[in-house]
Design a protein around this motif. Structure first.
Motif, mmCIF file in Angstrom:
data_model
loop_
_atom_site.group_PDB
_atom_site.id
_atom_site.type_symbol
_atom_site.label_atom_id
_atom_site.label_comp_id
_atom_site.label_asym_id
_atom_site.label_seq_id
_atom_site.Cartn_x
_atom_site.Cartn_y
_atom_site.Cartn_z
ATOM 1 N N TYR A 66 13.798 -8.256 -2.599
ATOM 2 C CA TYR A 66 13.114 -8.935 -1.501
ATOM 3 C C TYR A 66 11.735 -8.318 -1.254
ATOM 4 C CZ TYR A 66 17.670 -11.050 -0.368
ATOM 5 O OH TYR A 66 18.860 -11.746 -0.407
ATOM 6 N N THR A 67 10.972 -8.208 -2.326
ATOM 7 C CA THR A 67 9.625 -7.657 -2.268
ATOM 8 C C THR A 67 8.827 -8.220 -3.434
ATOM 9 O OG1 THR A 67 8.344 -5.599 -2.097
ATOM 10 C CG2 THR A 67 10.155 -5.627 -3.678
ATOM 11 N N GLN A 68 7.504 -8.156 -3.351
ATOM 12 C CA GLN A 68 6.687 -8.847 -4.351
ATOM 13 C C GLN A 68 6.433 -8.036 -5.615
ATOM 14 O OE1 GLN A 68 3.179 -10.502 -2.516
ATOM 15 N NE2 GLN A 68 4.366 -11.657 -1.021
ATOM 16 N N ASP A 108 19.151 -8.937 -6.706
ATOM 17 C CA ASP A 108 18.613 -9.644 -7.860
ATOM 18 C C ASP A 108 17.098 -9.644 -7.792
ATOM 19 O OD1 ASP A 108 21.170 -10.587 -8.886
ATOM 20 O OD2 ASP A 108 21.188 -11.951 -7.170
ATOM 21 N N ALA A 109 16.465 -9.563 -8.953
ATOM 22 C CA ALA A 109 15.012 -9.687 -9.038
ATOM 23 C C ALA A 109 14.667 -10.479 -10.290
ATOM 24 C CB ALA A 109 14.344 -8.313 -9.082
ATOM 25 N N VAL A 110 13.926 -11.563 -10.098
ATOM 26 C CA VAL A 110 13.465 -12.394 -11.205
ATOM 27 C C VAL A 110 11.943 -12.422 -11.120
ATOM 28 C CG1 VAL A 110 13.552 -14.650 -12.310
ATOM 29 C CG2 VAL A 110 15.531 -13.817 -11.022
ATOM 30 N N GLY A 111 11.280 -12.048 -12.201
ATOM 31 C CA GLY A 111 9.837 -11.994 -12.100
ATOM 32 C C GLY A 111 9.151 -11.864 -13.443
ATOM 33 N N THR A 112 7.871 -11.503 -13.401
ATOM 34 C CA THR A 112 7.010 -11.418 -14.570
ATOM 35 C C THR A 112 6.572 -9.971 -14.768
ATOM 36 O OG1 THR A 112 6.202 -13.654 -14.124
ATOM 37 C CG2 THR A 112 4.914 -12.292 -15.636
ATOM 38 N N VAL A 113 6.690 -9.488 -15.982
ATOM 39 C CA VAL A 113 6.285 -8.120 -16.289
ATOM 40 C C VAL A 113 4.761 -8.001 -16.183
ATOM 41 C CG1 VAL A 113 6.214 -6.325 -18.065
ATOM 42 C CG2 VAL A 113 8.270 -7.745 -17.800
ATOM 43 N N ILE A 114 4.306 -7.016 -15.416
ATOM 44 C CA ILE A 114 2.868 -6.756 -15.339
ATOM 45 C C ILE A 114 2.509 -5.388 -15.912
ATOM 46 C CG2 ILE A 114 2.403 -8.334 -13.451
ATOM 47 C CD1 ILE A 114 2.619 -6.110 -11.483
ATOM 48 N N GLU A 115 3.505 -4.543 -16.141
ATOM 49 C CA GLU A 115 3.278 -3.275 -16.835
ATOM 50 C C GLU A 115 4.584 -2.855 -17.496
ATOM 51 O OE1 GLU A 115 2.025 1.379 -15.908
ATOM 52 O OE2 GLU A 115 1.418 -0.205 -14.497
ATOM 53 N N GLY A 132 0.789 -1.226 0.000
ATOM 54 C CA GLY A 132 0.000 0.000 0.000
ATOM 55 C C GLY A 132 0.817 1.271 0.000
ATOM 56 N N ASP A 133 2.142 1.150 -0.055
ATOM 57 C CA ASP A 133 3.024 2.318 -0.004
ATOM 58 C C ASP A 133 3.804 2.421 -1.308
ATOM 59 O OD1 ASP A 133 4.884 4.278 0.490
ATOM 60 O OD2 ASP A 133 5.409 3.570 2.494
ATOM 61 N N PRO A 134 3.419 3.312 -2.219
ATOM 62 C CA PRO A 134 4.097 3.392 -3.525
ATOM 63 C C PRO A 134 5.573 3.764 -3.438
ATOM 64 C CG PRO A 134 2.601 5.258 -3.207
ATOM 65 C CD PRO A 134 2.323 4.297 -2.096
ATOM 66 N N SER A 135 6.011 4.339 -2.326
ATOM 67 C CA SER A 135 7.420 4.712 -2.203
ATOM 68 C C SER A 135 8.331 3.487 -2.206
ATOM 69 C CB SER A 135 7.648 5.537 -0.928
ATOM 70 O OG SER A 135 7.463 4.747 0.231
ATOM 71 N N PHE A 136 7.765 2.314 -1.887
ATOM 72 C CA PHE A 136 8.575 1.094 -1.873
ATOM 73 C C PHE A 136 8.597 0.387 -3.229
ATOM 74 C CE2 PHE A 136 7.981 1.445 2.749
ATOM 75 C CZ PHE A 136 9.281 1.197 3.169
ATOM 76 N N LEU A 137 7.856 0.909 -4.205
ATOM 77 C CA LEU A 137 7.848 0.291 -5.531
ATOM 78 C C LEU A 137 9.048 0.705 -6.371
ATOM 79 C CD1 LEU A 137 4.100 0.504 -6.617
ATOM 80 C CD2 LEU A 137 5.411 -1.562 -6.115
ATOM 81 N N GLY A 138 9.735 1.777 -5.980
ATOM 82 C CA GLY A 138 10.860 2.260 -6.763
ATOM 83 C C GLY A 138 10.408 2.970 -8.018
ATOM 84 N N ASP A 139 11.321 3.105 -8.989
ATOM 85 C CA ASP A 139 10.955 3.736 -10.253
ATOM 86 C C ASP A 139 11.599 2.973 -11.405
ATOM 87 O OD1 ASP A 139 13.624 4.478 -10.133
ATOM 88 O OD2 ASP A 139 13.198 6.509 -9.475
ATOM 89 N N GLY A 140 11.139 3.279 -12.605
ATOM 90 C CA GLY A 140 11.613 2.589 -13.793
ATOM 91 C C GLY A 140 10.513 2.524 -14.818
ATOM 92 N N ASP A 141 10.748 1.747 -15.874
ATOM 93 C CA ASP A 141 9.737 1.643 -16.924
ATOM 94 C C ASP A 141 9.149 0.243 -17.052
ATOM 95 O OD1 ASP A 141 12.073 0.579 -17.886
ATOM 96 O OD2 ASP A 141 12.109 1.713 -19.756
ATOM 97 N N LEU A 142 9.528 -0.662 -16.120
ATOM 98 C CA LEU A 142 8.939 -1.995 -16.074
ATOM 99 C C LEU A 142 8.476 -2.280 -14.654
ATOM 100 C CD1 LEU A 142 11.511 -4.229 -18.034
ATOM 101 C CD2 LEU A 142 9.363 -3.283 -18.903
ATOM 102 N N LEU A 143 7.217 -2.651 -14.490
ATOM 103 C CA LEU A 143 6.722 -3.103 -13.199
ATOM 104 C C LEU A 143 6.675 -4.621 -13.241
ATOM 105 C CD1 LEU A 143 5.536 -2.475 -10.399
ATOM 106 C CD2 LEU A 143 3.264 -2.422 -11.482
ATOM 107 N N ILE A 144 7.392 -5.266 -12.322
ATOM 108 C CA ILE A 144 7.436 -6.724 -12.322
ATOM 109 C C ILE A 144 6.892 -7.277 -11.014
ATOM 110 C CG2 ILE A 144 9.400 -6.792 -13.912
ATOM 111 C CD1 ILE A 144 11.203 -7.526 -11.559
#
Length: 340
Positions: A112-114, A78-85, A34-46
């Protein structure tokens, strides 16, 4: 450090390292969705499925100021995941991707976050023959090992030129480097401080000989008997200096770590009398083409059965303890972190 205890794996959305009372480092398990500040920034949301545990991650989990550049911080380089945006035409929703380094878990929130925004310039599609778990297991350590081996190959160090020394051999970089070099036909010699415990493991990765860490970790002569055609070093300090002093004419030494220390108490003699090349390996800021070559080398060369055998999986709620175990030299090989 005072880590919180999660009641169950399902309750752990992110691990956050922050400063508590009197600047004491705290490790918290939080729902940061619920806190967008922890999402970081960039052009891919995974949507992050996997990460890994590296030496830097263990340092971040204990609040080491040499790694942690922002407070609070979600670790995980490291982050391994699926692009959602996606805001980049190279990637589409549903693509499986990997990001290594690029400031993750140091100067910006890490794996270390979803959910996490990342920069597409540092992002690759995962190799078709690897699962997301295997890419997480390889992580920055495996990717750095591949950068180091690729550097030796590109500098035209050939198997017939002689032996390759691998220091820190039971660690993630050393383990993967030994395996890759063996698969490429090189003869390798492994250096470890736990010979009795891990000799079978290292020989299984292809090491033809095991040397004790104490032979390299103290001050030595500026030039020593020349033996190595190449070196993959993840230790630094006197270990790197002695490896340089033992490298043959025109040999190539790669340096990617500082487990023993960041100092280099050396002389110029190996460079001007034997023409030794010292190459730094920077996995954090490597450009896209180097990242692509490293992952191509892993995809084409690595035996996934060997990777699976050297990998342990921990849940996100277990990472803090695993990090402490890594710093205490209780772990070897690779540790994959299941984020979801």
């Amino acid at each position: 450090m005072s880590p919180a205890t999660a009641k169950s794996t399902e309750e752990v959305h992110s691990i956050v390292v922050s400063k508590g009372v009197n600047d004491e480092v705290e490790v918290d398990y939080r729902d940061t969705s619920g806190d967008p500040s922890f999402l970081g920034d960039g052009d891919l949301l995974i949507e992050v499925g996997w990460s890994s545990l590296n030496y830097k991650d263990a340092m971040a989990l204990r609040g080491d100021r040499g790694v942690v550049r922002i407070w609070p911080l979600i670790p995980g380089i490291d982050a391994v995941g699926t692009v959602i945006e996606s805001r980049n035409e190279r990637f589409g929703r549903g693509d499986e991707v990997v990001v290594n380094g690029a400031g993750l878990g140091e100067s910006r929130h890490g794996g270390y976050t979803q959910r996490l925004w990342v920069d597409s310039a540092s992002t690759l599609h995962i190799p078709f023959n690897f699962s997301a778990e295997q890419v997480g297991a390889l992580g920055t350590a495996g990717y750095t090992a591949a950068l180091s081996v690729d550097a030796l190959v590109r500098q035209k160090v050939k198997p017939e030129d002689g032996e390759i020394l691998v220091t820190g051999a039971t660690g993630g970089v050393g383990s993967i480097a030994l395996h890759l070099l063996h698969r490429l036909g090189y003869t390798t010699v492994a250096v470890t401080g736990r010979r009795e415990l891990h000799e079978g493991y290292l020989r299984g990765l292809g090491a033809s000989e095991i040397r004790d860490r104490d032979e390299f970790s103290g001050p030595g002569r500026p030039l020593q008997k020349a033996r190595w055609a190449g070196v993959v070093d993840s230790v630094g300090s006197h270990t790197l200096v002695n490896a340089l002093a033992q490298t043959k004419w025109g040999g190539v030494v790669t340096a990617c770590g500082l487990a023993q220390g960041p100092d280099l108490p050396a002389t110029v003699l190996p460079f001007i009398l034997r023409g030794v090349h010292l190459m730094g390996i920077n996995s954090v800021d490597a450009p896209h083409d180097q990242r692509r070559r490293a992952w191509a080398l892993l995809s084409e060369t690595l035996d996934t059965e060997v990777l699976d055998a050297m990998t342990q999986v921990v849940e996100l709620a277990e990472v803090a303890q695993a990090g402490a175990d890594l710093m205490a030299s209780k772990l070897h090989g690779r540790t994959a972190v299941r984020v979801r």
